[in-house]
Enzyme design. Sequence first.
Site, short mmCIF file in Angstrom:
data_model
loop_
_atom_site.label_atom_id
_atom_site.label_comp_id
_atom_site.label_asym_id
_atom_site.label_seq_id
_atom_site.Cartn_x
_atom_site.Cartn_y
_atom_site.Cartn_z
N HIS A 190 -3.76 5.29 4.00
CA HIS A 190 -4.55 4.13 3.60
C HIS A 190 -3.95 2.82 4.15
O HIS A 190 -4.65 2.03 4.79
CB HIS A 190 -4.55 4.16 2.06
N ASP A 232 0.83 -1.21 0.00
CA ASP A 232 0.00 0.00 0.00
C ASP A 232 0.87 1.26 0.00
O ASP A 232 1.94 1.28 -0.61
CB ASP A 232 -0.94 -0.06 1.22
N SER A 284 -11.42 -1.22 -0.41
CA SER A 284 -10.13 -1.07 0.26
C SER A 284 -10.14 -1.56 1.69
O SER A 284 -9.14 -2.02 2.19
CB SER A 284 -9.78 0.42 0.34
#
Length: 848
Positions: free
Chosen positions: A236, A198, A408
Amino acid sequence: MRLTASWISLLLQLSTLELALAASPPLLRPRDYHSKEYYALQLRPSAVPEEMAEHLGLQFEGQIGQLNDHYLFSGPKTDEDVVHEFRRRRKRDSSGVDANDLIMFSEKQTPKKLEKRTVIPPPPPHLKEKRQFWGGMRSDQNLLQGMMDIGQKLNINDPIFLEQWHLMNTVDKGHDVNVTGLWLEGITGHNSTVAIVDDGLDMYSEDLKDNYFAEGSYDFNDHVAEPRPRLSDDRHGTRCAGEIAAVRNDVCGVGVAYDAKVAGIRILSKQISDADEAIALNYAYQQNQIYSCSWGPPDDGRSMEAPGVLIKKAILKGINEGRDGKGSIFVFASGNGAASGDNCNFDGYTNSIYSITVGAIDRKGQHPYYSEHCSAQMVVTYSSGSGDAIHTTDVGTNQCYSGHGGTSAAAPLAAGIFALVLSVRPELTWRDMQYLAKNTAVVFNEDDGLWDKTASGQLFSHRYGFGKLDAYAIVQAAKEFKQVKPQAWYKSPVLSVNHEIPQGAGGLKSEFKVTKEMLQKANLERIEHVQVHMNAKHGRRGDMSVDLISPEGIVSHIATRRDQDSSTAGYKDWNFMSVKHWGESGVGTWSVIVRDTRENQYNGTLVDWSLILWGESINAETAELHPLPGEEGQQKAKPRPTTTAAVTTTMLPSTHPADHSEATGNPADHPNRPVNSKPTGDANKANEENPTADTPDLDSTTDSASYLPSFLPTFGVSAATQAWIYASLVLISLFIFGFSFYVIKQRRKARAARLAASGMDYEFEALDGEDEEERGGVASGGNSEAAATKGGKKARDLYDAFGASDSEGMFSDDEEEERRESDRQRGIDDSSRVGEEGRGLLGRGERS
Ligand SMILES: *[C@@H]1O[C@H](CO)[C@@H](O)[C@H](O)[C@H]1NC(C)=O
Ligand SMILES: *[C@@H]1O[C@H](CO)[C@@H](O)[C@H](O)[C@H]1NC(C)=O
Ligand SMILES: *[C@@H]1O[C@H](CO)[C@@H](O)[C@H](O)[C@H]1NC(C)=O
């Protein structure tokens, strides 16, 4: 003197070798895409890469991760492909060995940026409301007490634990991953490691640092050991990590596998080359067991991108050799493009047989507007929607976040559940994990009309895969699971069709018959994944759709219409995939039906296709690992045999009479005409395997709905044809019905188009419209799955996209509603408005 020179060169070589061995993977030097070009080369094993660098006038950068004989070279910035030029000139080196012959593959690297599968989540409840809610006002008192008891028993004192509804839902009972029973058994992820591929991982977060796995971590954007979040939106990966393994302590909440380890592999923050992505996906692949990937090509309903060959090789390398040969577990988020009509079969990561594709459902068990559907989707799990999102860790020493969402957030939750599975049975293979996920998935929303029975009796939905993950169920099943035999596969010849695709509701049907002998020869006992490799040309790619029908009559919608996709590229060597045929024998006639769903100036041709059946081997002893892509043959990929004889291609009747005659010419001329039935040289070879293929057999003459023209008086005197006459009559009535429906639809479309032409926002206007039917048509976009039949359903999906889902939820916010209303009046379109909310939300998150 000469001696000294050679000694020096030997020493130099040794030190290079040492350097190469010391680093893991070798020579991860910083890349410099501004002033350098990078070339990935596969060399013959006998080649010395340093020497090759000299020949090419390039600098040797090192091996490409775990890919043997694959090396990265760098050179000065140029528009030229230096290696390509070199190969063209076929320069001979001094010793007379043609260096060119040592190059098996070369690819100039073009760095790209991958997209995070984060969606702008709906606004979180106001703090006041939140307190009320989590304080128990809205919770079921018994459930809340139950969660508090469990927290006490397990010594979970994390401040936001009671907000973590995805772990235990105290409002909507059962809408959680059902994990607490495992924790009480002591199954918390010990000895499992998940790599978050990520934008970084905050290893200094108090909530993550104790579970941070440094050896499995690396920063491929800045080429340093620690994948620290550096950019303001590098949040994220940390949030995903928190979902998996947030530590049980006094910071934020807990991960679903709170004693598992998490590694960070940073690739999303800057551009990255295929070579580096390939290294990343195999990074520390003996220790990192699961790779959680919440990113991919853009989910814009237009893109159709697959990983490059180096990445494909790395993924298969991980499958074949990762985890000591048990295979890396790749988990991919299905994508957030559902509102743009996207479908996860148009994404080469999510439709890979080697990845477990995970979609999202929200805290009420509803389908969130963003979560993509496709036949390659295995399961779903919880994420944002219906007024709430995932509550997890954020970047910072003691920062939490309550708005993590999109697919996600679903993929890491699945990865965490798989970590629980591996903590109990670390010896399970990548395919065992897929079996477990499939077998234990729980069906929900069973009455939404999207579930079909598969041959094994299990239900499947293109929207939800086999259902939602249940942590308790999958781990209990894992304890007892009998491991499956190694993988085998059958690949059909390339079936050449070269026939135009009729427009409208009809379609082009092409068949291939698989015999028992073929599968036996392929050592294939039963099917897991099915792929359709396809080439089709079209003036507007998004108009096409493809169904795959198995011998047992199971239909996979492997490609759906995508309204936003106006590409002229067609399908080029694309592998569509379906898990819906899992458990079938595979024997019998497989068909694909290619449709051109829109009557317009854009037409298309089905060029060829082939069928690839993957599954469990009959004889484990003789099973082999699949060679890496491009390495199947000796030098290049051996072209597969091509045949035109083993296919019968039939025009399907159109529900639209006018189209029908257009598409087929005069149907009476060739009512039942197999297209391209001329055998070729190669075809003879294929026919040895399939002796019945070119003689019309019962199978091909009893095709359902293929021969509407056979009711014409000139045809059909036999009993079988008589039956067809009656069937046809029924069909005709259906067609008339369908036609009227079609006309009505067209009128509505025309009206919408007029509105659009008049400068009003099409979607916006339609959504505001009072007509349920019309809303559905618009909302469905390219979601053909539901478009035809489920108008009303899809309307709600789009409604969700407007953040309005909470109006039926518990946090309906009057202000929000007012703003929405005034936006409507001002004609602000949905996307910008949702964007505003999102930014506001992020701001809030940062402040907290
Ligand atoms: C959840 O886990 C419990 C054990 O804790 C189990 O009895 C139950 O069947 C599971 N499923 C559901 C839907 O609760
Ligand atoms: C973790 O692995 C080690 C070594 O393989 C083993 O001794 C230990 O029991 C495992 N721990 C758990 C909780 O399974
Ligand atoms: C579209 O139709 C025209 C005219 O029949 C044909 O020449 C052309 O090849 C078709 N295009 C495709 C992509 O099949």
